[in-house]
Design a protein around this motif. Structure first.
Motif, PDB file in Angstrom:
ATOM      1  N   GLN A 191      -0.963  10.678  -4.337  1.00  0.00           N
ATOM      2  CA  GLN A 191      -2.387  10.560  -4.030  1.00  0.00           C
ATOM      3  C   GLN A 191      -2.743   9.151  -3.553  1.00  0.00           C
ATOM      4  OE1 GLN A 191      -4.493  13.368  -4.249  1.00  0.00           O
ATOM      5  NE2 GLN A 191      -2.438  14.254  -4.468  1.00  0.00           N
ATOM      6  N   LEU A 192      -3.709   9.065  -2.655  1.00  0.00           N
ATOM      7  CA  LEU A 192      -4.196   7.785  -2.140  1.00  0.00           C
ATOM      8  C   LEU A 192      -5.331   7.288  -3.031  1.00  0.00           C
ATOM      9  CD1 LEU A 192      -4.304   8.549   1.708  1.00  0.00           C
ATOM     10  CD2 LEU A 192      -2.655   7.094   0.504  1.00  0.00           C
ATOM     11  N   GLN A 193      -5.040   6.244  -3.790  1.00  0.00           N
ATOM     12  CA  GLN A 193      -6.038   5.645  -4.668  1.00  0.00           C
ATOM     13  C   GLN A 193      -6.529   4.336  -4.061  1.00  0.00           C
ATOM     14  OE1 GLN A 193      -7.080   7.338  -7.152  1.00  0.00           O
ATOM     15  NE2 GLN A 193      -5.432   8.861  -7.370  1.00  0.00           N
TER      16      GLN A 193
ATOM     17  N   GLY B 199      -2.271   0.430  -5.121  1.00  0.00           N
ATOM     18  CA  GLY B 199      -3.265   1.240  -4.418  1.00  0.00           C
ATOM     19  C   GLY B 199      -2.703   1.796  -3.135  1.00  0.00           C
ATOM     20  N   GLY B 200      -3.324   2.867  -2.670  1.00  0.00           N
ATOM     21  CA  GLY B 200      -2.883   3.503  -1.439  1.00  0.00           C
ATOM     22  C   GLY B 200      -3.682   3.096  -0.223  1.00  0.00           C
ATOM     23  N   TYR B 201      -4.881   2.520  -0.459  1.00  0.00           N
ATOM     24  CA  TYR B 201      -5.681   2.041   0.672  1.00  0.00           C
ATOM     25  C   TYR B 201      -6.587   0.913   0.205  1.00  0.00           C
ATOM     26  CZ  TYR B 201      -9.836   4.587  -1.016  1.00  0.00           C
ATOM     27  OH  TYR B 201     -10.913   5.030  -1.751  1.00  0.00           O
ATOM     28  N   ILE B 202      -7.048   0.123   1.159  1.00  0.00           N
ATOM     29  CA  ILE B 202      -7.922  -1.002   0.844  1.00  0.00           C
ATOM     30  C   ILE B 202      -8.960  -1.152   1.947  1.00  0.00           C
ATOM     31  CG2 ILE B 202      -6.388  -2.678   1.957  1.00  0.00           C
ATOM     32  CD1 ILE B 202      -7.204  -4.688  -0.232  1.00  0.00           C
ATOM     33  N   ASP B 203     -10.178  -1.434   1.560  1.00  0.00           N
ATOM     34  CA  ASP B 203     -11.258  -1.720   2.498  1.00  0.00           C
ATOM     35  C   ASP B 203     -11.426  -3.237   2.568  1.00  0.00           C
ATOM     36  OD1 ASP B 203     -11.894   0.944   3.158  1.00  0.00           O
ATOM     37  OD2 ASP B 203     -13.061   1.157   1.307  1.00  0.00           O
TER      38      ASP B 203
ATOM     39  N   GLN C 212      -5.851  14.093   2.626  1.00  0.00           N
ATOM     40  CA  GLN C 212      -6.397  13.100   1.701  1.00  0.00           C
ATOM     41  C   GLN C 212      -7.318  12.111   2.401  1.00  0.00           C
ATOM     42  OE1 GLN C 212      -3.896  11.435  -1.450  1.00  0.00           O
ATOM     43  NE2 GLN C 212      -2.226  12.729  -0.698  1.00  0.00           N
ATOM     44  N   ILE C 213      -6.963  11.721   3.617  1.00  0.00           N
ATOM     45  CA  ILE C 213      -7.790  10.767   4.371  1.00  0.00           C
ATOM     46  C   ILE C 213      -9.172  11.357   4.622  1.00  0.00           C
ATOM     47  CG2 ILE C 213      -8.038   9.614   6.615  1.00  0.00           C
ATOM     48  CD1 ILE C 213      -4.961   9.312   6.608  1.00  0.00           C
ATOM     49  N   GLN C 214      -9.210  12.637   4.948  1.00  0.00           N
ATOM     50  CA  GLN C 214     -10.497  13.287   5.190  1.00  0.00           C
ATOM     51  C   GLN C 214     -11.342  13.365   3.923  1.00  0.00           C
ATOM     52  OE1 GLN C 214      -8.981  16.921   7.106  1.00  0.00           O
ATOM     53  NE2 GLN C 214     -10.134  16.337   8.938  1.00  0.00           N
ATOM     54  N   ALA C 215     -10.656  13.389   2.771  1.00  0.00           N
ATOM     55  CA  ALA C 215     -11.390  13.503   1.510  1.00  0.00           C
ATOM     56  C   ALA C 215     -11.856  12.148   0.965  1.00  0.00           C
ATOM     57  CB  ALA C 215     -10.504  14.198   0.467  1.00  0.00           C
ATOM     58  N   LEU C 216     -11.423  11.046   1.549  1.00  0.00           N
ATOM     59  CA  LEU C 216     -11.819   9.723   1.071  1.00  0.00           C
ATOM     60  C   LEU C 216     -13.280   9.433   1.419  1.00  0.00           C
ATOM     61  CD1 LEU C 216      -8.709   7.557   2.103  1.00  0.00           C
ATOM     62  CD2 LEU C 216      -9.265   8.449  -0.179  1.00  0.00           C
TER      63      LEU C 216
ATOM     64  N   LEU D 256       0.844  -1.198   0.000  1.00  0.00           N
ATOM     65  CA  LEU D 256       0.000   0.000   0.000  1.00  0.00           C
ATOM     66  C   LEU D 256       0.877   1.245   0.000  1.00  0.00           C
ATOM     67  CD1 LEU D 256      -2.643  -1.102   2.677  1.00  0.00           C
ATOM     68  CD2 LEU D 256      -2.837  -1.214   0.173  1.00  0.00           C
ATOM     69  N   GLU D 257       0.696   2.094  -1.013  1.00  0.00           N
ATOM     70  CA  GLU D 257       1.507   3.308  -1.118  1.00  0.00           C
ATOM     71  C   GLU D 257       0.788   4.321  -1.996  1.00  0.00           C
ATOM     72  OE1 GLU D 257       5.187   2.157  -2.893  1.00  0.00           O
ATOM     73  OE2 GLU D 257       4.237   1.158  -4.592  1.00  0.00           O
TER      74      GLU D 257
END
Length: 418
Positions: free
Chosen positions: A120-122, A131-135, A162-166, A113-114
């Motif tokens: 940007q976190l995709q 990807g930058g994050y995974i659910d 960016q986290i707040q904008a996800l 994850l990066e």
């Protein structure tokens, strides 16, 4: 309720003590394998986090890569996803587009994850393996990051924005971040302040999974660092610097992290032997042999570190440290035996009163000789008598027609009674 394992600073391929014992490198693989087998596979966790420094170096040997694949394959076979980020030891070199963590990611051993090239976190793209994050199916969002070095404070603010904008997560938010917090270890430059990390908390991070510092610590109820999986140095022994892996339970978003240390690790035993000016070389050797006999059971197959401290009546070179170290290692059946000499020779000062009338030169010289001889344990009991001999030799050598061969003959025939 969600359970996961948080590990960091595995350092596969670490070879600092290879000259003492080349098998030391395997300890890092064995510890990693034991920790994940016990607290991931057998514990049946939902996922595993690796918060940086899976490898000791960016360029690794095939054997070290095979170690990583062996352990990760067991976790993958148990149906447990592994989510990782780069650390400062294994990050992608400047200008390079790939590294061994990327290889493991593309082989489905782990999720790397990066942020993307633009920072940007995709969301995770399974087809591109990026990807930058995974659910995760268990309802947890895991966010990655990079090794930022000195730019970490600025990067933290960018990550927080960016986290707040996800899109809102369905459960807790976890962030993997490889950096140290100030106040946790001494003589560490560049550590982050707690206030540097606060934007992440305000952005909704419930669990900040740290790495980089090799000892366990937590701050409040959201910052967690497990420490190294296996000690990288003798100073990182469990007694003084506890470290291990964190088995974490998330219950309604509140993390409960328990440090686990009872997997396989190479034991480290440290001892201090305080010496006195009366100790001779043979006496010190005898004390070391007694120490080994007394603690032999706990020294067996351990990394043993013995430090000699105090004041001694001989120079360091008089003690054959290397050969003595080898003898003690064999006697103790230790994995590695290190003998450190931190003692200082006895120092003497003949005349402390600078205002007093100095005695005759011959008396001063004899007293200096006496003090020098008394600083050596072997000569201490005969210091005064030997000092007279030295002064006599000095006077004879300074004579214009000194007969040096005769002086050598006189010295060779000198008896203790003389």
């Amino acid at each position: 309720m969600v359970r996961f394992l948080h590990v960091a600073d595995v350092h596969l391929g670490f070879n600092k003590y290879r000259q003492d014992n080349p098998n030391r490198m395997l300890d890092f693989f064995t510890a990693f394998d034991s920790a994940l087998q016990t607290y991931a596979v057998e514990a049946g966790v939902d996922f595993v986090l690796i918060a940086g420094d899976l490898f000791e170096e960016r360029l690794i040997t095939p054997g070290v890569l095979n170690q990583a694949e062996y352990v990760l394959d067991k976790v993958r076979s148990a149906g447990i996803p592994v989510l990782a980020i780069e650390g400062n030891h294994d990050n992608c070199p400047y200008g390079a587009k790939s590294n061994w963590l990327r290889y493991l990611c593309e082989k489905d051993y782990l999720y790397l994850l990066e942020p993307d090239e633009n920072g940007q976190l995709q969301p995770w793209d399974a087809e591109a393996a990026r990807g930058g994050y995974i659910d995760l199916p268990c309802g947890v969002r895991v966010i990655g990051s990079r090794w930022y070095g000195a730019s970490a404070p600025r990067a933290i603010q960018q990550l927080a924005d960016q986290i707040q904008a996800l899109p809102p997560p369905s459960g807790a938010t976890l962030l993997l971040f490889h950096h140290g917090l100030e106040g946790q270890v001494s003589r560490y430059q560049g550590a982050l302040r707690y206030t540097d990390l606060l934007p992440l908390r305000q952005a909704g991070v419930d669990y900040l999974a740290l790495g980089h510092i090799h000892r366990y610590y937590t701050v409040e109820d959201w910052i967690f660092n497990p420490g190294a999986v296996e000690a990288n140095s003798i100073q990182e022994n469990q007694q003084q610097n506890p470290h291990g892996v964190l088995l974490v339970t998330l219950d309604r978003g509140f993390p409960q992290a328990e440090l686990k240390r009872d997997y396989w690790q190479r034991p480290i035993r440290r001892y201090t032997l305080t010496l006195t000016p009366g100790d001779t070389v043979s006496h010190v050797e005898s004390q070391l042999q007694q120490l080994v006999q007394q603690h032999r059971a706990e020294m067996a197959e351990a990394i043993v570190d013995v430090t000699l401290k105090g004041e001694v009546g001989f120079e360091r070179g008089d003690l054959a440290v290397r050969s003595l170290q080898a003898q003690l290692q064999e006697a103790a059946q230790a994995f590695i035996f290190r003998l450190g000499f931190a003692a200082t020779p006895v120092a003497y000062q003949t005349y402390a009163d600078a205002t007093a009338e100095p005695p005759p030169r011959a008396q001063i010289e004899e007293q200096v000789f006496t003090d020098l001889l008394a600083s050596v344990a072997e000569y201490r009991d005969r210091a005064e008598a030997l000092a007279k001999v030295l002064r006599h030799m000095k006077e004879d050598l300074l004579q214009p027609n000194a007969n040096i061969p005769a002086l050598y003959e006189w010295l060779a025939n000198l008896s203790p009674e003389d």
